[in-house]
Design a protein around this motif. Sequence first.
Motif, PDB file in Angstrom:
ATOM      1  N   VAL A  39      23.943 -28.228 -58.930  1.00 15.45           N
ATOM      2  CA  VAL A  39      24.921 -28.030 -57.971  1.00 15.45           C
ATOM      3  C   VAL A  39      26.211 -28.742 -58.246  1.00 15.45           C
ATOM      4  O   VAL A  39      27.224 -28.801 -57.817  1.00 15.45           O
ATOM      5  CB  VAL A  39      24.557 -28.651 -56.627  1.00 15.45           C
ATOM      6  CG1 VAL A  39      23.323 -27.723 -55.838  1.00 15.45           C
ATOM      7  CG2 VAL A  39      24.108 -29.986 -56.447  1.00 15.45           C
ATOM      8  N   PRO A  64      27.122 -25.312 -52.773  1.00 13.87           N
ATOM      9  CA  PRO A  64      27.871 -26.008 -51.639  1.00 13.87           C
ATOM     10  C   PRO A  64      28.972 -26.958 -52.109  1.00 13.87           C
ATOM     11  O   PRO A  64      29.790 -27.360 -51.485  1.00 13.87           O
ATOM     12  CB  PRO A  64      26.784 -26.564 -51.034  1.00 13.87           C
ATOM     13  CG  PRO A  64      25.496 -27.133 -52.017  1.00 13.87           C
ATOM     14  CD  PRO A  64      25.543 -25.872 -52.985  1.00 13.87           C
ATOM     15  N   HIS A  87      25.797 -31.817 -48.833  1.00 16.15           N
ATOM     16  CA  HIS A  87      24.847 -30.739 -49.036  1.00 16.15           C
ATOM     17  C   HIS A  87      24.116 -30.412 -47.716  1.00 16.15           C
ATOM     18  O   HIS A  87      23.994 -29.196 -47.602  1.00 16.15           O
ATOM     19  CB  HIS A  87      24.011 -31.125 -50.059  1.00 16.15           C
ATOM     20  CG  HIS A  87      23.051 -29.917 -50.489  1.00 16.15           C
ATOM     21  ND1 HIS A  87      22.103 -29.469 -50.077  1.00 16.15           N
ATOM     22  CD2 HIS A  87      23.277 -29.178 -51.809  1.00 16.15           C
ATOM     23  CE1 HIS A  87      21.682 -28.325 -50.733  1.00 16.15           C
ATOM     24  NE2 HIS A  87      22.306 -28.408 -51.893  1.00 16.15           N
TER      25      HIS A  87
END
Length: 90
Positions: A39, A64, A87
């Motif tokens: 991420v 995200p 998140h």
Amino acid sequence: MARRGNVETLLVLKLQPVAVDTGSLDRDGMLIIANGLLVGVLVRLDAPEHAHPGYWFLEAGFGPLQGVRVDAFPTLDHATRWVRRHHLNR
């Protein structure tokens, strides 16, 4: 933990060291892996022109964290706490 309906969301974060070719002295990096998915990439600011050398900068975000702009973090602990909040609150 965040709740989605009646289900709690568990977020397992892992940091993995990596060298990053930033084109500057900033090369020490950490991959941010959340529940097995990449991420983000953090890079430690080492170049002398930085206002806060030693801080961690979100060089790239995915999922995200894509397109998110945030100030540099003084420690990896600060960065991971922010990732958890961001998140889980999306």
